[in-house]
Scaffold this motif. Structure first.
Motif, mmCIF file in Angstrom:
data_model
loop_
_atom_site.group_PDB
_atom_site.id
_atom_site.type_symbol
_atom_site.label_atom_id
_atom_site.label_comp_id
_atom_site.label_asym_id
_atom_site.label_seq_id
_atom_site.Cartn_x
_atom_site.Cartn_y
_atom_site.Cartn_z
ATOM 1 N N ALA A 286 0.860 -1.183 0.000
ATOM 2 C CA ALA A 286 0.000 0.000 0.000
ATOM 3 C C ALA A 286 0.895 1.231 0.000
ATOM 4 O O ALA A 286 1.860 1.299 0.778
ATOM 5 N N GLY A 287 0.585 2.184 -0.879
ATOM 6 C CA GLY A 287 1.336 3.428 -0.895
ATOM 7 C C GLY A 287 2.831 3.263 -1.075
ATOM 8 O O GLY A 287 3.602 3.987 -0.469
ATOM 9 N N GLY A 288 3.268 2.308 -1.863
ATOM 10 C CA GLY A 288 4.691 2.109 -2.110
ATOM 11 C C GLY A 288 5.420 1.333 -1.025
ATOM 12 O O GLY A 288 6.627 1.119 -1.111
ATOM 13 N N MET A 289 4.699 0.928 0.000
ATOM 14 C CA MET A 289 5.294 0.158 1.096
ATOM 15 C C MET A 289 4.740 -1.269 1.068
ATOM 16 O O MET A 289 3.579 -1.479 0.739
ATOM 17 N N VAL A 290 5.573 -2.218 1.457
ATOM 18 C CA VAL A 290 5.169 -3.619 1.534
ATOM 19 C C VAL A 290 5.333 -4.076 2.976
ATOM 20 O O VAL A 290 6.410 -3.948 3.561
ATOM 21 N N PHE A 291 4.267 -4.600 3.532
ATOM 22 C CA PHE A 291 4.249 -5.076 4.911
ATOM 23 C C PHE A 291 4.136 -6.596 4.886
ATOM 24 O O PHE A 291 3.105 -7.132 4.488
ATOM 25 N N VAL A 292 5.212 -7.272 5.286
ATOM 26 C CA VAL A 292 5.241 -8.736 5.292
ATOM 27 C C VAL A 292 4.848 -9.214 6.678
ATOM 28 O O VAL A 292 5.460 -8.837 7.681
ATOM 29 N N SER A 293 3.822 -10.046 6.734
ATOM 30 C CA SER A 293 3.368 -10.607 8.011
ATOM 31 C C SER A 293 4.467 -11.429 8.649
ATOM 32 O O SER A 293 5.372 -11.932 7.971
ATOM 33 N N GLY A 294 4.379 -11.592 9.955
ATOM 34 C CA GLY A 294 5.341 -12.409 10.678
ATOM 35 C C GLY A 294 5.442 -13.790 10.056
ATOM 36 O O GLY A 294 4.428 -14.440 9.819
ATOM 37 N N GLN A 295 6.671 -14.193 9.794
ATOM 38 C CA GLN A 295 6.911 -15.488 9.162
ATOM 39 C C GLN A 295 7.489 -16.467 10.167
ATOM 40 O O GLN A 295 8.550 -16.242 10.753
ATOM 41 N N LEU A 296 6.757 -17.549 10.343
ATOM 42 C CA LEU A 296 7.250 -18.657 11.154
ATOM 43 C C LEU A 296 8.276 -19.437 10.332
ATOM 44 O O LEU A 296 8.307 -19.336 9.103
ATOM 45 N N PRO A 297 9.097 -20.246 10.959
ATOM 46 C CA PRO A 297 10.142 -20.994 10.251
ATOM 47 C C PRO A 297 9.623 -22.268 9.598
ATOM 48 O O PRO A 297 10.218 -23.344 9.714
ATOM 49 N N ILE A 298 8.519 -22.159 8.904
ATOM 50 C CA ILE A 298 7.898 -23.319 8.260
ATOM 51 C C ILE A 298 8.413 -23.450 6.832
ATOM 52 O O ILE A 298 8.359 -22.500 6.055
ATOM 53 N N ASP A 299 8.892 -24.627 6.493
ATOM 54 C CA ASP A 299 9.317 -24.936 5.136
ATOM 55 C C ASP A 299 8.046 -25.196 4.329
ATOM 56 O O ASP A 299 7.302 -26.138 4.639
ATOM 57 N N PRO A 300 7.787 -24.390 3.285
ATOM 58 C CA PRO A 300 6.536 -24.571 2.539
ATOM 59 C C PRO A 300 6.457 -25.915 1.807
ATOM 60 O O PRO A 300 5.366 -26.392 1.517
ATOM 61 N N ALA A 301 7.600 -26.537 1.549
ATOM 62 C CA ALA A 301 7.603 -27.829 0.854
ATOM 63 C C ALA A 301 7.137 -28.966 1.752
ATOM 64 O O ALA A 301 6.545 -29.935 1.278
ATOM 65 N N ASN B 251 11.530 -17.280 3.891
ATOM 66 C CA ASN B 251 10.118 -17.071 3.568
ATOM 67 C C ASN B 251 9.857 -15.608 3.209
ATOM 68 O O ASN B 251 9.154 -15.318 2.233
ATOM 69 N N ILE B 252 10.425 -14.687 3.979
ATOM 70 C CA ILE B 252 10.276 -13.258 3.673
ATOM 71 C C ILE B 252 10.878 -12.954 2.310
ATOM 72 O O ILE B 252 10.256 -12.282 1.471
ATOM 73 N N LYS B 253 12.078 -13.448 2.069
ATOM 74 C CA LYS B 253 12.753 -13.231 0.787
ATOM 75 C C LYS B 253 11.907 -13.740 -0.377
ATOM 76 O O LYS B 253 11.762 -13.059 -1.402
ATOM 77 N N ASN B 254 11.317 -14.927 -0.226
ATOM 78 C CA ASN B 254 10.500 -15.505 -1.295
ATOM 79 C C ASN B 254 9.206 -14.729 -1.515
ATOM 80 O O ASN B 254 8.765 -14.576 -2.660
ATOM 81 N N ILE B 255 8.598 -14.251 -0.461
ATOM 82 C CA ILE B 255 7.381 -13.454 -0.598
ATOM 83 C C ILE B 255 7.690 -12.173 -1.365
ATOM 84 O O ILE B 255 6.988 -11.810 -2.312
ATOM 85 N N LEU B 256 8.751 -11.488 -0.974
ATOM 86 C CA LEU B 256 9.132 -10.255 -1.662
ATOM 87 C C LEU B 256 9.533 -10.530 -3.108
ATOM 88 O O LEU B 256 9.127 -9.809 -4.027
ATOM 89 N N ALA B 257 10.308 -11.584 -3.327
ATOM 90 C CA ALA B 257 10.769 -11.923 -4.681
ATOM 91 C C ALA B 257 9.609 -12.234 -5.617
ATOM 92 O O ALA B 257 9.702 -11.987 -6.826
ATOM 93 N N SER B 258 8.509 -12.734 -5.070
ATOM 94 C CA SER B 258 7.351 -13.050 -5.921
ATOM 95 C C SER B 258 6.800 -11.809 -6.615
ATOM 96 O O SER B 258 6.094 -11.921 -7.612
ATOM 97 N N GLU B 259 7.160 -10.633 -6.099
ATOM 98 C CA GLU B 259 6.728 -9.368 -6.693
ATOM 99 C C GLU B 259 7.915 -8.537 -7.172
ATOM 100 O O GLU B 259 7.800 -7.324 -7.378
ATOM 101 N N GLY B 260 9.087 -9.191 -7.330
ATOM 102 C CA GLY B 260 10.262 -8.506 -7.852
ATOM 103 C C GLY B 260 10.939 -7.566 -6.875
ATOM 104 O O GLY B 260 11.645 -6.636 -7.279
ATOM 105 N N ILE B 261 10.752 -7.800 -5.589
ATOM 106 C CA ILE B 261 11.329 -6.945 -4.551
ATOM 107 C C ILE B 261 12.460 -7.712 -3.870
ATOM 108 O O ILE B 261 12.309 -8.877 -3.518
ATOM 109 N N GLY B 262 13.594 -7.041 -3.681
ATOM 110 C CA GLY B 262 14.754 -7.682 -3.070
ATOM 111 C C GLY B 262 14.882 -7.374 -1.594
ATOM 112 O O GLY B 262 14.277 -6.426 -1.081
ATOM 113 N N MET B 263 15.705 -8.140 -0.928
ATOM 114 C CA MET B 263 15.959 -7.923 0.495
ATOM 115 C C MET B 263 16.643 -6.576 0.732
ATOM 116 O O MET B 263 16.563 -6.019 1.820
ATOM 117 N N ASP B 264 17.303 -6.034 -0.291
ATOM 118 C CA ASP B 264 17.928 -4.724 -0.161
ATOM 119 C C ASP B 264 16.897 -3.601 -0.059
ATOM 120 O O ASP B 264 17.234 -2.464 0.269
#
Length: 127
Positions: free
Chosen positions: A23-38, A57-70
């Motif tokens: 929203a508004g150029g910001m991305v809010f990632v919900s708390g990620q538990l250490p669950i392996d999605p596989a 998990n955070i990295k993969n969620i962001l990457a799904s929309e072309g956003i990096g950890m940087d």
């Protein structure tokens, strides 16, 4: 206007929330538990392996929309035991380089599914 993120490369929500919302150029990632999605299971029984999975998990969620950890500007870390801070911090450093995001780390009484760590993040959608 908001955009909801959803990827199968991170565990699905276990309640009425989204993996992330933009929203508004910001991305809010919900708390990620250490669950392996596989596997649907924790990625280990120590804080290092659980931290690595939560951040992956955070990295993969962001990457799904072309956003990096940087592009992460703030992180919240919830630990079951503050005595594991050093181990968490060691793994955390593997995911960020250069200008680090702002961060808070707190000890909590209990986490969902009795995890050792849960991590949330805020990122900017544009570089």
């Amino acid at each position: 206007m908001k955009k909801v993120f959803a990827t199968t490369n991170a565990p699905g929500a276990i309640g009425p929330y989204s993996q992330a919302v933009q929203a508004g150029g910001m991305v809010f990632v919900s708390g990620q538990l250490p669950i392996d999605p596989a596997t649907g299971a924790f990625a280990g029984d120590d804080v290092k392996s659980q931290t690595r999975q939560s951040l992956t998990n955070i990295k993969n969620i962001l990457a799904s929309e072309g956003i990096g950890m940087d592009q992460v500007i703030r992180v919240g870390v919830f630990l079951k035991d503050m005595n594991t801070f050093g181990d968490m911090n060691e793994v955390y450093g593997e995911f960020f380089e250069g200008d680090y995001p702002a961060r808070a780390a707190v000890e909590v009484a209990r986490l969902p599914k009795d995890a050792l760590v849960e991590i949330e993040a805020v990122a900017v959608a544009e570089k």
